[in-house]
Write a protein that holds these residues in place. Sequence first.
Motif, mmCIF file in Angstrom:
data_model
loop_
_atom_site.group_PDB
_atom_site.id
_atom_site.type_symbol
_atom_site.label_atom_id
_atom_site.label_comp_id
_atom_site.label_asym_id
_atom_site.label_seq_id
_atom_site.Cartn_x
_atom_site.Cartn_y
_atom_site.Cartn_z
ATOM 1 N N LYS A 139 -5.002 -17.091 -15.562
ATOM 2 C CA LYS A 139 -4.628 -15.509 -14.457
ATOM 3 C C LYS A 139 -4.098 -14.289 -15.699
ATOM 4 C CE LYS A 139 -5.361 -17.259 -10.531
ATOM 5 N NZ LYS A 139 -4.714 -18.458 -9.595
ATOM 6 N N PRO A 140 -5.426 -13.958 -16.145
ATOM 7 C CA PRO A 140 -4.475 -13.394 -17.045
ATOM 8 C C PRO A 140 -4.322 -11.950 -16.466
ATOM 9 C CG PRO A 140 -6.946 -12.933 -17.215
ATOM 10 C CD PRO A 140 -6.686 -14.490 -16.347
ATOM 11 N N PHE A 141 -4.909 -11.343 -15.781
ATOM 12 C CA PHE A 141 -4.285 -9.818 -14.693
ATOM 13 C C PHE A 141 -2.404 -10.424 -14.686
ATOM 14 C CE2 PHE A 141 -8.741 -9.391 -14.630
ATOM 15 C CZ PHE A 141 -8.775 -8.564 -15.387
ATOM 16 N N GLU A 142 -2.368 -11.631 -13.804
ATOM 17 C CA GLU A 142 -1.035 -11.746 -12.947
ATOM 18 C C GLU A 142 0.126 -11.256 -14.511
ATOM 19 O OE1 GLU A 142 -3.252 -12.762 -12.275
ATOM 20 O OE2 GLU A 142 -3.705 -13.011 -9.806
ATOM 21 N N VAL A 143 -0.436 -12.563 -15.654
ATOM 22 C CA VAL A 143 0.795 -12.644 -16.431
ATOM 23 C C VAL A 143 1.158 -11.484 -17.147
ATOM 24 C CG1 VAL A 143 0.353 -14.393 -18.498
ATOM 25 C CG2 VAL A 143 -0.011 -15.068 -16.275
ATOM 26 N N PHE A 144 -0.256 -11.302 -17.584
ATOM 27 C CA PHE A 144 0.056 -9.900 -18.837
ATOM 28 C C PHE A 144 0.849 -8.855 -17.741
ATOM 29 C CE2 PHE A 144 -3.106 -12.316 -21.307
ATOM 30 C CZ PHE A 144 -2.192 -12.491 -22.541
ATOM 31 N N ALA A 145 0.323 -8.821 -16.487
ATOM 32 C CA ALA A 145 0.679 -7.605 -16.041
ATOM 33 C C ALA A 145 2.520 -7.667 -15.981
ATOM 34 C CB ALA A 145 0.488 -7.112 -14.657
ATOM 35 N N VAL A 146 2.826 -8.982 -15.645
ATOM 36 C CA VAL A 146 4.631 -8.874 -15.990
ATOM 37 C C VAL A 146 4.835 -8.657 -17.185
ATOM 38 C CG1 VAL A 146 6.064 -10.587 -15.623
ATOM 39 C CG2 VAL A 146 4.240 -10.562 -13.955
ATOM 40 N N ALA A 147 4.238 -9.167 -18.228
ATOM 41 C CA ALA A 147 4.611 -9.268 -19.997
ATOM 42 C C ALA A 147 5.049 -7.544 -20.031
ATOM 43 C CB ALA A 147 4.184 -9.956 -20.536
ATOM 44 N N GLY A 148 3.178 -7.382 -19.087
ATOM 45 C CA GLY A 148 3.993 -6.396 -19.562
ATOM 46 C C GLY A 148 5.117 -4.899 -18.828
ATOM 47 N N ALA A 149 4.769 -5.495 -17.744
ATOM 48 C CA ALA A 149 6.198 -4.236 -17.460
ATOM 49 C C ALA A 149 7.286 -4.719 -18.154
ATOM 50 C CB ALA A 149 6.184 -5.508 -15.842
ATOM 51 N N ALA A 150 7.569 -6.493 -18.782
ATOM 52 C CA ALA A 150 8.995 -6.531 -18.725
ATOM 53 C C ALA A 150 8.806 -5.305 -20.312
ATOM 54 C CB ALA A 150 9.121 -7.644 -19.467
ATOM 55 N N TYR A 151 8.008 -4.865 -20.670
ATOM 56 C CA TYR A 151 7.735 -4.434 -22.830
ATOM 57 C C TYR A 151 8.117 -2.943 -22.075
ATOM 58 C CZ TYR A 151 6.139 -7.644 -25.534
ATOM 59 O OH TYR A 151 6.210 -8.533 -26.765
ATOM 60 N N ILE A 152 7.551 -2.190 -20.653
ATOM 61 C CA ILE A 152 7.978 -1.443 -20.652
ATOM 62 C C ILE A 152 9.413 -1.234 -20.338
ATOM 63 C CG2 ILE A 152 7.790 0.460 -18.942
ATOM 64 C CD1 ILE A 152 4.437 0.031 -18.986
ATOM 65 N N ALA A 153 9.998 -2.767 -18.967
ATOM 66 C CA ALA A 153 11.872 -1.853 -19.052
ATOM 67 C C ALA A 153 11.951 -2.562 -20.392
ATOM 68 C CB ALA A 153 11.792 -3.265 -18.047
ATOM 69 N N ILE A 154 11.997 -2.470 -21.616
ATOM 70 C CA ILE A 154 12.952 -2.738 -22.689
ATOM 71 C C ILE A 154 12.189 -1.477 -23.158
ATOM 72 C CG2 ILE A 154 11.989 -3.069 -25.123
ATOM 73 C CD1 ILE A 154 11.509 -6.436 -23.839
ATOM 74 N N VAL A 155 11.267 -0.793 -23.675
ATOM 75 C CA VAL A 155 11.326 0.733 -24.058
ATOM 76 C C VAL A 155 12.060 1.161 -23.284
ATOM 77 C CG1 VAL A 155 9.622 2.185 -24.226
ATOM 78 C CG2 VAL A 155 8.849 0.372 -24.899
ATOM 79 N N ALA A 156 11.950 1.291 -21.854
ATOM 80 C CA ALA A 156 12.272 2.262 -20.823
ATOM 81 C C ALA A 156 14.511 1.975 -21.065
ATOM 82 C CB ALA A 156 12.794 2.619 -19.489
#
Lengths: 218, 220
Positions: free
Chosen positions: B182-199
């Motif tokens: 399920k690449p979309f679900e998993v990478f969406a969560v991981a991407g959100a985590a990166y964006i939170a770190i960057v923020a």
Amino acid sequence: MTLDFSVVGSYSQLLFTGLLWTILITALAGSISVLLGIVIATTTLYGSSVASLPVRGIIFLFMGTPLLLQLYLLYYGLSQVGVMLPAFWTGVIGLGLHYAAYNADIFRASLQAVDPGQTEAARSLGFGRGATRRYFIVPQAILTALPQVGNNSIILLKDTAVLSVLGISELVLDAQRAISETYRPFEFYFTAALLYYVVNLAMEFLLSIAGRKAEEIR
Amino acid sequence: MDFQLIGRILPYIAEASLLTTSLTICSLVIGLIVATIVAIGRFSRVTPIRWLATAYVSIMRGTPLLVQLFIVFFGGPQLGLELTPFVAGVLTMGFNIGAYMSEGIKGAIIAVEKGQSEASRSLGFGRFDTMRLFILPQAAALMIRSLGVNTVILSKSTALVSTIGVVELTYSAQRFVTSTYKPFEVFAVAGAAYIAIVAVISLIVRGVEHFFDAGRRAKA
């Protein structure tokens, strides 16, 4: 275990081929990133807000997450939705999209930096809005953006190394092939780094010439 | 979208985010130390030191981080340097980002140096004291933004450490993708985590900038 760089010699053909692939990938992905960057910048700036809002959101996502994660998403995601693309093109497109977001940001700033007097002059000479942008504003903005976009191309060259993770043949993957036969990682990775450095210097040189030309035109 | 899956992987992704954060912080500390030394080296009166500092920046910035990482982690043992993946990653990223950060520090030093340096030297301060007491404190405010940009870049390049086996965000996400498809679900969560770190990094940088601005206004 001591270092022995003589083994590198017998793999020079392989490394050279890898280097050519790296340069090809840089050229392809670089072209995508520049062309798409201009398209994105003009649509976000001149297009309706219906088009520009989602585009801006996507740029934000591209700039806020790692390239490797985006490549994985494309790599696994495309096959999930039934698009069968060779790994090479997945990598080229992923790299191109990533840097298109960065270039779009630069082009947008350059478009906004063009003197409004230019628009007024062109418009009063009877050019339409579209023609004014196409023939006067965008070409000037491209010249202003050149140094930074060139810089991004150099960063892109170095990021082509990441494509080796997807199994795409370029310098790093070919170095790994040689390492798997010789068990000499230091020698081959060091040689690969050296080759990247040489291409990097060559690109810096070419860009400084292009930059001077652009200054002259301006 | 499979929301159940997202809920199930969330705790693991959160844990991996902590590792990504600690990779970023450890590399940042090393990077700042390296950057300061290299930046000062570029103003040295000893010509070889100046050359060395310039060459360091050029080479670190002229070669891919991934290759540097592989040289240290896979090539290191040939030189008797056996490091764990985490240590190899932090050292390589620190020394790499240090080269980029030294450019920002150099620019800030140049921006304040001229008159300030002459004034303090004519008051009898030595070159080192001038740098330590007058130039660097004033340059600090000017270098925050470029250091911040580099920290954001650093936090995203930690993803490369997944290739040498550190189970940080990207590696952890990739493992879930290969087990769930399920690449979309998993990478969406991981991407959100990166964006939170960057923020969070951006917020901290803005706070530090504000702090320096306030300090300047108070003095003026």
